[in-house]
Design an enzyme around this catalytic site. Structure first.
Site, PDB file in Angstrom:
ATOM      1  N   TYR A  48      -5.436  -4.382  -1.211  1.00  0.00           N
ATOM      2  CA  TYR A  48      -4.079  -4.201  -1.749  1.00  0.00           C
ATOM      3  C   TYR A  48      -3.786  -2.722  -1.838  1.00  0.00           C
ATOM      4  O   TYR A  48      -4.680  -1.913  -2.143  1.00  0.00           O
ATOM      5  CB  TYR A  48      -4.018  -4.827  -3.142  1.00  0.00           C
ATOM      6  CG  TYR A  48      -2.669  -4.742  -3.820  1.00  0.00           C
ATOM      7  CD1 TYR A  48      -1.549  -5.389  -3.293  1.00  0.00           C
ATOM      8  CD2 TYR A  48      -2.509  -4.038  -5.018  1.00  0.00           C
ATOM      9  CE1 TYR A  48      -0.312  -5.327  -3.938  1.00  0.00           C
ATOM     10  CE2 TYR A  48      -1.276  -3.978  -5.666  1.00  0.00           C
ATOM     11  CZ  TYR A  48      -0.194  -4.624  -5.116  1.00  0.00           C
ATOM     12  OH  TYR A  48       1.021  -4.567  -5.749  1.00  0.00           O
ATOM     13  N   ASP A  62       4.863   5.370 -12.202  1.00  0.00           N
ATOM     14  CA  ASP A  62       5.280   4.286 -11.304  1.00  0.00           C
ATOM     15  C   ASP A  62       6.724   3.889 -11.596  1.00  0.00           C
ATOM     16  O   ASP A  62       7.002   2.809 -12.102  1.00  0.00           O
ATOM     17  CB  ASP A  62       4.309   3.114 -11.546  1.00  0.00           C
ATOM     18  CG  ASP A  62       4.542   1.932 -10.636  1.00  0.00           C
ATOM     19  OD1 ASP A  62       5.192   2.093  -9.597  1.00  0.00           O
ATOM     20  OD2 ASP A  62       4.063   0.834 -10.991  1.00  0.00           O
ATOM     21  N   ASP A  89       2.494  -2.946  -1.792  1.00  0.00           N
ATOM     22  CA  ASP A  89       3.508  -3.068  -2.844  1.00  0.00           C
ATOM     23  C   ASP A  89       4.719  -2.252  -2.396  1.00  0.00           C
ATOM     24  O   ASP A  89       4.664  -1.020  -2.344  1.00  0.00           O
ATOM     25  CB  ASP A  89       2.886  -2.462  -4.116  1.00  0.00           C
ATOM     26  CG  ASP A  89       3.812  -2.455  -5.313  1.00  0.00           C
ATOM     27  OD1 ASP A  89       4.978  -2.833  -5.183  1.00  0.00           O
ATOM     28  OD2 ASP A  89       3.315  -2.055  -6.390  1.00  0.00           O
ATOM     29  N   ASP A  91       7.598  -2.211  -3.958  1.00  0.00           N
ATOM     30  CA  ASP A  91       8.504  -2.024  -5.099  1.00  0.00           C
ATOM     31  C   ASP A  91       9.796  -2.847  -4.918  1.00  0.00           C
ATOM     32  O   ASP A  91       9.741  -4.022  -4.621  1.00  0.00           O
ATOM     33  CB  ASP A  91       8.814  -0.532  -5.295  1.00  0.00           C
ATOM     34  CG  ASP A  91       7.642   0.234  -5.918  1.00  0.00           C
ATOM     35  OD1 ASP A  91       6.638  -0.402  -6.291  1.00  0.00           O
ATOM     36  OD2 ASP A  91       7.737   1.461  -6.037  1.00  0.00           O
ATOM     37  N   HIS A 116       5.092  -6.975  -0.731  1.00  0.00           N
ATOM     38  CA  HIS A 116       5.907  -7.693  -1.714  1.00  0.00           C
ATOM     39  C   HIS A 116       7.050  -6.822  -2.193  1.00  0.00           C
ATOM     40  O   HIS A 116       6.948  -5.600  -2.291  1.00  0.00           O
ATOM     41  CB  HIS A 116       5.074  -8.259  -2.872  1.00  0.00           C
ATOM     42  CG  HIS A 116       4.403  -7.280  -3.783  1.00  0.00           C
ATOM     43  ND1 HIS A 116       5.075  -6.582  -4.751  1.00  0.00           N
ATOM     44  CD2 HIS A 116       3.099  -6.918  -3.888  1.00  0.00           C
ATOM     45  CE1 HIS A 116       4.212  -5.826  -5.414  1.00  0.00           C
ATOM     46  NE2 HIS A 116       3.003  -5.995  -4.911  1.00  0.00           N
ATOM     47  N   GLU A 118      10.113  -6.704  -5.232  1.00  0.00           N
ATOM     48  CA  GLU A 118      10.367  -7.239  -6.577  1.00  0.00           C
ATOM     49  C   GLU A 118      11.860  -7.225  -6.900  1.00  0.00           C
ATOM     50  O   GLU A 118      12.640  -6.509  -6.259  1.00  0.00           O
ATOM     51  CB  GLU A 118       9.566  -6.433  -7.604  1.00  0.00           C
ATOM     52  CG  GLU A 118      10.050  -5.029  -7.813  1.00  0.00           C
ATOM     53  CD  GLU A 118       8.964  -4.089  -8.365  1.00  0.00           C
ATOM     54  OE1 GLU A 118       7.769  -4.294  -8.081  1.00  0.00           O
ATOM     55  OE2 GLU A 118       9.336  -3.123  -9.056  1.00  0.00           O
ATOM     56  N   CYS A 126       6.564  -0.404 -14.283  1.00  0.00           N
ATOM     57  CA  CYS A 126       5.418  -1.306 -14.250  1.00  0.00           C
ATOM     58  C   CYS A 126       5.842  -2.646 -14.842  1.00  0.00           C
ATOM     59  O   CYS A 126       6.509  -2.687 -15.878  1.00  0.00           O
ATOM     60  CB  CYS A 126       4.271  -0.703 -15.047  1.00  0.00           C
ATOM     61  SG  CYS A 126       3.014  -1.925 -15.488  1.00  0.00           S
ATOM     62  N   ARG A 161       8.395 -10.925  -5.528  1.00  0.00           N
ATOM     63  CA  ARG A 161       7.890 -10.838  -6.905  1.00  0.00           C
ATOM     64  C   ARG A 161       9.070 -10.986  -7.854  1.00  0.00           C
ATOM     65  O   ARG A 161      10.111 -10.361  -7.635  1.00  0.00           O
ATOM     66  CB  ARG A 161       7.198  -9.484  -7.086  1.00  0.00           C
ATOM     67  CG  ARG A 161       7.077  -9.035  -8.535  1.00  0.00           C
ATOM     68  CD  ARG A 161       6.194  -7.817  -8.647  1.00  0.00           C
ATOM     69  NE  ARG A 161       6.550  -7.003  -9.789  1.00  0.00           N
ATOM     70  CZ  ARG A 161       5.906  -5.894 -10.159  1.00  0.00           C
ATOM     71  NH1 ARG A 161       4.861  -5.468  -9.474  1.00  0.00           N
ATOM     72  NH2 ARG A 161       6.305  -5.207 -11.204  1.00  0.00           N
ATOM     73  N   GLU A 191       5.328 -12.105 -12.050  1.00  0.00           N
ATOM     74  CA  GLU A 191       4.790 -10.955 -12.779  1.00  0.00           C
ATOM     75  C   GLU A 191       4.728 -11.218 -14.281  1.00  0.00           C
ATOM     76  O   GLU A 191       5.633 -11.839 -14.861  1.00  0.00           O
ATOM     77  CB  GLU A 191       5.668  -9.727 -12.483  1.00  0.00           C
ATOM     78  CG  GLU A 191       5.288  -8.456 -13.226  1.00  0.00           C
ATOM     79  CD  GLU A 191       3.911  -7.882 -12.865  1.00  0.00           C
ATOM     80  OE1 GLU A 191       2.907  -8.626 -12.917  1.00  0.00           O
ATOM     81  OE2 GLU A 191       3.844  -6.676 -12.543  1.00  0.00           O
ATOM     82  N   ASN A 213      -1.626 -11.574 -10.877  1.00  0.00           N
ATOM     83  CA  ASN A 213      -1.828 -10.129 -11.058  1.00  0.00           C
ATOM     84  C   ASN A 213      -2.720  -9.885 -12.273  1.00  0.00           C
ATOM     85  O   ASN A 213      -2.282 -10.044 -13.411  1.00  0.00           O
ATOM     86  CB  ASN A 213      -0.471  -9.442 -11.236  1.00  0.00           C
ATOM     87  CG  ASN A 213      -0.614  -7.946 -11.466  1.00  0.00           C
ATOM     88  OD1 ASN A 213      -1.686  -7.376 -11.299  1.00  0.00           O
ATOM     89  ND2 ASN A 213       0.479  -7.311 -11.855  1.00  0.00           N
TER      90      ASN A 213
HETATM   91  C1  LIG Z   1       0.890  -4.523  -9.420  1.00  0.00           C
HETATM   92  C2  LIG Z   1       1.642  -3.270  -9.727  1.00  0.00           C
HETATM   93  O1  LIG Z   1       2.970  -3.426  -9.266  1.00  0.00           O
HETATM   94  C3  LIG Z   1       1.055  -2.094  -8.948  1.00  0.00           C
HETATM   95  O2  LIG Z   1       1.835  -1.188  -8.603  1.00  0.00           O
HETATM   96  O3  LIG Z   1      -0.152  -2.054  -8.761  1.00  0.00           O
HETATM   97  C4  LIG Z   1       1.635  -2.874 -11.225  1.00  0.00           C
HETATM   98  C5  LIG Z   1       0.247  -2.748 -11.831  1.00  0.00           C
HETATM   99  C6  LIG Z   1       0.177  -1.996 -13.142  1.00  0.00           C
HETATM  100  O4  LIG Z   1       0.975  -1.066 -13.370  1.00  0.00           O
HETATM  101  O5  LIG Z   1      -0.705  -2.296 -13.928  1.00  0.00           O
HETATM  102  C7  LIG Z   1       2.523  -3.857 -11.984  1.00  0.00           C
HETATM  103  O6  LIG Z   1       2.015  -4.896 -12.428  1.00  0.00           O
HETATM  104  O7  LIG Z   1       3.716  -3.559 -12.120  1.00  0.00           O
HETATM  105 MG   LIG Z   2       3.843  -1.866  -8.359  1.00  0.00          MG
END
Ligand SMILES: C[C@](O)(C(=O)O)[C@H](CC(=O)O)C(=O)O
Ligand SMILES: [Mg+2]
Length: 301
Positions: A48, A62, A89, A91, A116, A118, A126, A161, A191, A213
């Protein structure tokens, strides 16, 4: 050596076959191409590429600061050194549906097996933080459709997502997931589910592959693989696990080095030179040029 002998098309088919097998695929998030090698060597099913990790790697939170081109470039470096399928990911798709469409093509060209998207608005955050905002369902449906239309390889996995569980509640999140499947999503990433009963409800309501997740310090319990397999989930995701382990070790190591004035006490915790070279397949490069690997290492190094 050079480390991948498979084509992106083969890796995409492998991911599709793994998802169709009903087996739980275990997918840790790589820190970099080298850790993707280690993920493969230790027997995991796929790699991943986490948006959170890629952002943190650049010293950024993030919140959608990174761009699709930056992520595609990093992802391509990773996809080049593993035979495992790589899921990235993407986003929110980095903007409008047209940006999501372009993102799909960039990630296909980077040799990935899927991505993926979202349903958050920009700036995203996050999924395990409070105060998220989700886009209207119809807007996310347009995002998914744009991604599906842009895809050129039908085996490239498009996962949707939904972040709606903690914003609009479980029933709304399930309704959204179904709408995203109707729009062409191949798999769903629900999520921040709160407990096992929510995992069950999603499984009962959606008949495409589901991702769990298992990010640490979040809103979801750290279910083990046997539990997830029994729940009928298809992917166990450990997105930031390796970053957290590595950063913990790096921070401890720096403090020890500063305090002790030498790294000697840290040696037993280090990957040795020979193990690193083994992981890199260093010796095999002698097939190109016998001079590149003509040394011996002292035992233990
Ligand atoms: C899965 C996730 O999108 C990621 O960017 O790894 C994050 C993980 C995290 O920040 O713990 C998410 O769950 O948003
Ligand atoms: Mg992410």
């Amino acid at each position: 050596m050079l480390h991948t002998r498979t084509t992106p098309a083969e890796r995409r088919r492998a991911l599709r076959a793994g998802l169709a097998s009903g087996r739980l695929l275990r997918m840790p998030g790589a820190l970099n191409p080298l850790t993707a090698r280690l993920i493969q060597e230790t027997g995991f099913d796929a790699v991943y590429l986490s948006g959170a990790v890629l952002a943190a790697d650049l010293g950024l939170p993030d919140i959608g600061l990174t761009t699709s081109a930056e992520i595609a470039a990093r992802a391509q470096q990773t996809a080049r050194v593993t035979d495992l399928p790589v899921l990235v990911d993407a986003d929110t798709g980095f903007g409008e549906p047209m940006n999501a469409a372009r993102t799909v093509q960039l990630m296909e060209d980077a040799g990935l097996a899927g991505l993926h998207l979202e349903d958050q608005v920009n700036p995203k955050r996050c999924g395990h933080l409070d105060g998220k905002t989700v886009a209207p369902r119809a807007e996310m449906v347009r995002r998914v459709r744009a991604a599906v239309d842009a895809r050129r390889d039908p085996d490239f996995l498009l996962m949707a997502r939904t972040d709606a569980r903690s914003v609009e509640g479980l029933p709304a999140a399930i309704d959204r997931a179904r709408a995203y499947v109707d729009a062409g999503a191949d798999a769903i990433f629900p999520e921040a589910l709160a407990d096992v009963s929510e995992y069950e409800a999603f499984r009962a309501a959606v008949d495409v592959p589901l991702l769990a997740n298992l990010t640490e310090f979040g809103k979801t319990p750290l279910l083990d693989t046997a539990t997830l397999e029994n729940l009928g989930y298809n992917i166990a995701l450990y997105p930031v696990t390796l970053l957290r382990i590595a950063m913990g070790a790096v921070e401890d190591g720096l403090r020890t080095l500063a305090a002790e004035g030498t790294q000697k006490s840290l040696l037993p915790r280090m990957q040795t030179r020979s193990r690193l070279y083994e992981l890199l397949g260093y010796e095999e490069y002698a097939a190109f040029d016998s001079a590149v690997f003509d040394f011996t290492l002292p035992p233990g190094d």
